[in-house]
Design a protein around this motif. Structure first.
Motif, PDB file in Angstrom:
ATOM      1  N   GLU A  34     -15.189 -40.631   4.412  1.00 31.20           N
ATOM      2  CA  GLU A  34     -15.594 -39.328   3.909  1.00 31.20           C
ATOM      3  C   GLU A  34     -14.366 -38.424   4.332  1.00 31.20           C
ATOM      4  O   GLU A  34     -14.170 -37.623   3.398  1.00 31.20           O
ATOM      5  N   HIS A  37     -11.427 -38.622   1.972  1.00 34.66           N
ATOM      6  CA  HIS A  37     -12.031 -38.125   0.580  1.00 34.66           C
ATOM      7  C   HIS A  37     -11.895 -36.686   0.606  1.00 34.66           C
ATOM      8  O   HIS A  37     -11.513 -35.981  -0.330  1.00 34.66           O
ATOM      9  N   GLN A  41      -9.453 -34.079  -1.576  1.00 36.71           N
ATOM     10  CA  GLN A  41     -10.151 -33.121  -2.438  1.00 36.71           C
ATOM     11  C   GLN A  41      -9.495 -31.756  -2.051  1.00 36.71           C
ATOM     12  O   GLN A  41      -9.164 -30.805  -3.112  1.00 36.71           O
ATOM     13  N   ARG A 161      -7.570 -41.432  -7.790  1.00 39.14           N
ATOM     14  CA  ARG A 161      -8.970 -41.327  -7.450  1.00 39.14           C
ATOM     15  C   ARG A 161      -9.616 -42.971  -7.832  1.00 39.14           C
ATOM     16  O   ARG A 161     -10.275 -43.266  -7.039  1.00 39.14           O
ATOM     17  N   PHE A 164      -8.756 -45.059  -4.857  1.00 36.04           N
ATOM     18  CA  PHE A 164      -9.525 -44.767  -3.548  1.00 36.04           C
ATOM     19  C   PHE A 164     -10.944 -45.464  -3.879  1.00 36.04           C
ATOM     20  O   PHE A 164     -11.480 -46.006  -2.879  1.00 36.04           O
ATOM     21  N   VAL A 173     -16.440 -39.296  -5.935  1.00 38.66           N
ATOM     22  CA  VAL A 173     -15.082 -38.674  -5.926  1.00 38.66           C
ATOM     23  C   VAL A 173     -15.322 -37.471  -7.022  1.00 38.66           C
ATOM     24  O   VAL A 173     -15.601 -37.607  -8.028  1.00 38.66           O
TER      25      VAL A 173
END
Length: 175
Positions: A34, A37, A41, A161, A164, A173
């Motif tokens: 998390e 991620h 982002q 993406r 991942f 995502v």
């Protein structure tokens, strides 16, 4: 000259991408997907945001920037054409920002080869577009750069993406 100016504009995106490697790698090593991620982002938003602001400045006031590189008598006559090129190039910079960030994410995931393959594909695409555009006009070459870099940036982002998601599985995502 316009390409040199664009290279300066993307330096923040490269710096953000470089910083992402350590943050995302640390999160990956700790199993905190998390946080990884979130770092990705945030990096995408920050890189695209910063270079977009810089690009708007370049688009609105290209003359002072170009005058730094076109002060000699030999280059002053090219300034108008360079201004056209610079303004056209402004269209690809927000997409180009996705390249160093996506590449850094792939490196953090232990997939540097995917990043290299993306760079090779992007460069082959640019060569093909240059070859086609060179049979038309100089302005067509400017547009070929834009098309190639936009496609390259989107491809890098998609590959990062998807890679991942493949590694992590179920983390959404949203970028």
């Amino acid at each position: 000259v316009p390409n040199t100016i664009m290279s300066l504009v993307v330096i923040p995106a490269m710096a953000i991408g470089s910083a992402l490697v350590s943050v995302a790698s640390s999160a990956y090593g700790q199993g905190d997907m998390e946080r990884m991620h979130s770092a990705f982002q945030y990096s995408v938003r920050l890189a695209v945001g910063v270079v977009t602001v810089l690009t708007v400045v370049v688009f609105l006031v290209p003359e002072p920037l170009l005058s730094l590189f076109t002060y000699s008598g030999d280059t002053v006559g090219l300034r108008d054409q360079m201004e056209v090129a610079l303004r056209i190039y402004c269209l690809y910079i927000p997409f180009f920002a996705l390249i160093p960030v996506g590449s850094s994410m792939l490196q953090s995931l232990g997939m540097p080869n995917k990043s290299v393959v993306q760079a090779i594909v992007r460069n082959l695409l640019l060569i093909a577009l240059y070859a086609i555009a060179s049979t038309h006009s100089l302005e067509a070459i400017f547009w070929a750069v834009v098309i190639g870099e936009v496609i390259g940036g989107i491809m890098m982002h998609i590959v990062a993406r998807r890679s991942f998601m493949k590694v992590v599985g179920n983390v959404p995502v949203g970028v």
